[in-house]
Write a protein that holds these residues in place. Sequence first.
Motif: not given
Length: 274
Positions: A120-138
Amino acid sequence: MSIKAADVAKLRKAMGAGMMDCKNALVEAEGDFDKAVEIIRKKGMAIANKRADREASEGVVLAKVSENGKLGAMITLNCETDFVAKNESFVAFAGKILDIAIANNPADLEALKALDLEGRKIEEHVSEQTGIIGEKIDLSYFGKIEAEAAVAYIHAGNKLATLIGFNQAIDAQMGRDVAMQAAAMAPVAIDKDGVSEDVVAKELDIAKEKARLEGKPEQMLDKIAQGRLAKFFKESTLLNQDFVKDGKMSVKQYLASADKDLTATAMMRYSLNA
């Protein structure tokens, strides 16, 4: 329904999500692993959208050089708290993105975000990490240099990194010394020719006004300003700065001590605290 601990552990390893999130996803998916993965991903996207206006001012700055030593890349992955920035999984995730940047040499940040990471695209993984970690990831920054020899330096704590390009092969320690110099002394350019006209004009204006306030004669202001500009070039350009490890020589002289033609050709410095 009963969910096996082994399935929860497998999902947690695959997604990096919390144990209860994984268990709940498996319950909702009625034990279907692939469906549970999608549930966690969708949850991550929803949380990412909710946190879009949050400030992600913490994070890591990482830099690395390709195996042939001719390409250097740097990324910044932001989060909201220093606690997350120091998490090994977060740093490892940033490292994966950097490895992909080195392997693919994308043109810019958007091109990097569009590259594939585990299907998957890197940007999709970044958004996913926001949900997993619970913080905005950018993923906020990507830069690169290409040179005959590139050297990367990451300051302790992963908040500051530099990349320096050289016109020929360079001793590893010497290259690191120059990269550390750039980190410590924050030069604005490699040499005075690299300082923009706007910066030069601003420095001259500041110097004139300072001299005027000091009561210097109006007819002397231009000359005084030029002298102070020369001092600015010495203090603020990499090659002309005093070498931190030996103040008796400049960085340019330090490089020349190895080879009279050796010089820096590219510089990149990024700090989360600047």
